[in-house]
Design an enzyme around this catalytic site. Structure first.
Site, short mmCIF file in Angstrom:
data_model
loop_
_atom_site.label_atom_id
_atom_site.label_comp_id
_atom_site.label_asym_id
_atom_site.label_seq_id
_atom_site.Cartn_x
_atom_site.Cartn_y
_atom_site.Cartn_z
N GLY A 49 0.78 -1.23 0.00
CA GLY A 49 0.00 0.00 0.00
C GLY A 49 0.81 1.28 0.00
O GLY A 49 0.38 2.30 -0.52
N ASP A 105 0.60 3.32 4.26
CA ASP A 105 -0.42 4.08 3.54
C ASP A 105 -1.49 4.61 4.48
O ASP A 105 -1.88 5.76 4.41
CB ASP A 105 -1.05 3.23 2.42
CG ASP A 105 -1.55 1.86 2.90
OD1 ASP A 105 -1.38 1.53 4.08
OD2 ASP A 105 -2.10 1.11 2.06
N ASP A 108 -5.53 2.25 10.18
CA ASP A 108 -6.95 1.91 10.33
C ASP A 108 -7.15 1.35 11.74
O ASP A 108 -7.29 2.10 12.69
CB ASP A 108 -7.33 0.93 9.21
CG ASP A 108 -8.81 0.57 9.20
OD1 ASP A 108 -9.61 1.31 9.79
OD2 ASP A 108 -9.17 -0.46 8.59
N LYS A 136 -7.65 6.95 9.94
CA LYS A 136 -9.08 6.99 10.25
C LYS A 136 -9.17 7.19 11.76
O LYS A 136 -9.09 6.22 12.52
CB LYS A 136 -9.75 5.67 9.84
CG LYS A 136 -9.72 5.41 8.34
CD LYS A 136 -10.38 4.08 7.98
CE LYS A 136 -10.20 3.73 6.52
NZ LYS A 136 -10.63 2.36 6.19
N PHE A 157 -13.95 3.14 3.05
CA PHE A 157 -12.93 2.28 2.46
C PHE A 157 -12.45 2.97 1.19
O PHE A 157 -13.24 3.23 0.29
CB PHE A 157 -13.46 0.88 2.16
CG PHE A 157 -12.34 -0.07 1.87
CD1 PHE A 157 -11.62 -0.64 2.90
CD2 PHE A 157 -11.95 -0.32 0.57
CE1 PHE A 157 -10.54 -1.47 2.65
CE2 PHE A 157 -10.86 -1.16 0.31
CZ PHE A 157 -10.17 -1.73 1.35
N VAL A 158 -11.17 3.34 1.17
CA VAL A 158 -10.65 4.14 0.06
C VAL A 158 -9.64 3.35 -0.77
O VAL A 158 -9.00 2.41 -0.27
CB VAL A 158 -10.00 5.44 0.56
CG1 VAL A 158 -11.05 6.39 1.11
CG2 VAL A 158 -8.92 5.17 1.61
N ASP A 164 -5.47 -0.44 -2.20
CA ASP A 164 -6.18 -1.38 -3.07
C ASP A 164 -7.46 -1.90 -2.44
O ASP A 164 -7.67 -1.81 -1.24
CB ASP A 164 -5.28 -2.59 -3.34
CG ASP A 164 -5.21 -3.52 -2.13
OD1 ASP A 164 -4.82 -3.06 -1.05
OD2 ASP A 164 -5.58 -4.71 -2.25
N ARG A 170 -4.74 0.32 -7.28
CA ARG A 170 -3.57 0.99 -6.71
C ARG A 170 -3.06 2.11 -7.62
O ARG A 170 -2.43 3.06 -7.16
CB ARG A 170 -2.42 0.00 -6.49
CG ARG A 170 -2.69 -1.05 -5.42
CD ARG A 170 -1.39 -1.73 -5.03
NE ARG A 170 -1.60 -3.01 -4.37
CZ ARG A 170 -1.87 -3.15 -3.06
NH1 ARG A 170 -1.97 -2.09 -2.30
NH2 ARG A 170 -2.04 -4.35 -2.54
P1 IMP Z 1 -4.75 -1.72 10.09
O1 IMP Z 1 -3.79 -2.83 10.36
O2 IMP Z 1 -6.18 -2.07 10.36
O3 IMP Z 1 -4.34 -0.38 10.68
O4 IMP Z 1 -4.80 -1.53 8.53
C1 IMP Z 1 -3.73 -1.07 7.87
C2 IMP Z 1 -3.63 -1.70 6.52
O5 IMP Z 1 -4.90 -2.09 6.01
C3 IMP Z 1 -3.10 -0.65 5.59
O6 IMP Z 1 -1.72 -0.81 5.44
C4 IMP Z 1 -3.86 -0.89 4.32
O7 IMP Z 1 -3.10 -1.72 3.49
C5 IMP Z 1 -5.12 -1.59 4.71
N1 IMP Z 1 -6.27 -0.66 4.74
C6 IMP Z 1 -6.90 -0.14 5.83
N2 IMP Z 1 -7.91 0.67 5.48
C7 IMP Z 1 -7.93 0.66 4.13
C8 IMP Z 1 -8.74 1.33 3.15
O8 IMP Z 1 -9.66 2.14 3.44
N3 IMP Z 1 -8.44 1.05 1.86
C9 IMP Z 1 -7.45 0.21 1.47
N4 IMP Z 1 -6.65 -0.42 2.35
C10 IMP Z 1 -6.89 -0.19 3.67
MG MG Z 2 -1.00 -1.98 3.56
#
Ligand code: IMP
Ligand code: MG
Length: 192
Positions: A49, A105, A108, A136, A157-158, A164, A170
């Site tokens: 990402g 990237d 979340d 977020k 969700f972006v 992606d 991407r």
């Molecule tokens: P986390 O581990 O939940 O913080 O998510 C982080 C990873 O999930 C990021 O590195 C992204 O690759 C993916 N991700 C989280 N939210 C999104 C989104 O809205 N779009 C696309 N990928 C996301």
């Molecule tokens: Mg990622």
């Protein structure tokens, strides 16, 4: 591809502007005026990402740096819900005594940054900071701080600019919201 997009959330020109500002913030922190050569940063970027963000950001940074890439898996195929982050291979770069900047990237649920940070912290770096293009804030947990943030966004969700859905989108130059029917229905994944 454009037909799958509901709307553009952050246009490419605004991304470029903000990446420039982030680079200036990072330069101020790590290599204040004239000290570019005394700083040697180790960037650990999370694939896939962060790939476009990383490429744009590092070309705007003045200090010397080494770059390591790590792959973390958290989303099973066509899903928008993280199932816990897992490093897909060992981080091989030597970070002991170094200033480390993790680049991702989006922050979340924080699972990805938490896993990478914990793995790096064990190797006694001099400092660890994190830089994400998107956050977020409604979901980001307090134990996983992002030191440098490009944009705070609502809980969409972006896709685009490296992000992606099921491996696609991407290469969109903008950050966009996908049409919800593409991930809220159909076979496979929980699509929550
Ligand atoms: P986390 O581990 O939940 O913080 O998510 C982080 C990873 O999930 C990021 O590195 C992204 O690759 C993916 N991700 C989280 N939210 C999104 C989104 O809205 N779009 C696309 N990928 C996301
Ligand atoms: Mg990622």
């Amino acid at each position: 591809m454009q037909r799958d997009i509901d709307r553009i959330l952050i246009p490419s020109r605004q991304i470029a502007e903000r990446v420039g500002e982030l680079a200036a913030e990072l330069a101020d922190k790590y290599a204040p005026a004239g000290a570019e050569r005394s700083c040697e940063l180790t960037i650990v970027a999370i694939l896939s990402g962060s790939l476009i963000f990383l490429a744009d950001l590092i070309r705007r940074l003045p200090m010397r740096m080494r770059i390591a890439l790590v792959t973390v898996s958290s989303y099973p195929a066509a899903s928008t819900k993280s199932r816990g982050a897992r490093l897909l291979e060992q981080i091989t770069v030597d970070v002991a005594g170094r200033d480390v900047l993790i680049v991702d990237d989006i922050l979340d649920t924080g699972g990805t940054l938490r896993a990478v940070r914990a793995e790096l912290a064990r190797r006694q770096p001099r400092s660890i900071r994190t830089c994400v293009l998107l956050r977020k804030p409604g979901k980001a947990p307090p134990d996983v701080p992002a030191d440098f943030v490009g944009f705070d966004i609502d809980n969409y969700f972006v896709v685009g600019y490296g992000l992606d859905f099921d491996g696609l989108y991407r290469n969109l130059p903008d950050i966009a919201v996908l049409r919800p029917e593409l991930y809220t229905s159909g076979p496979g994944g929980d699509r929550a």
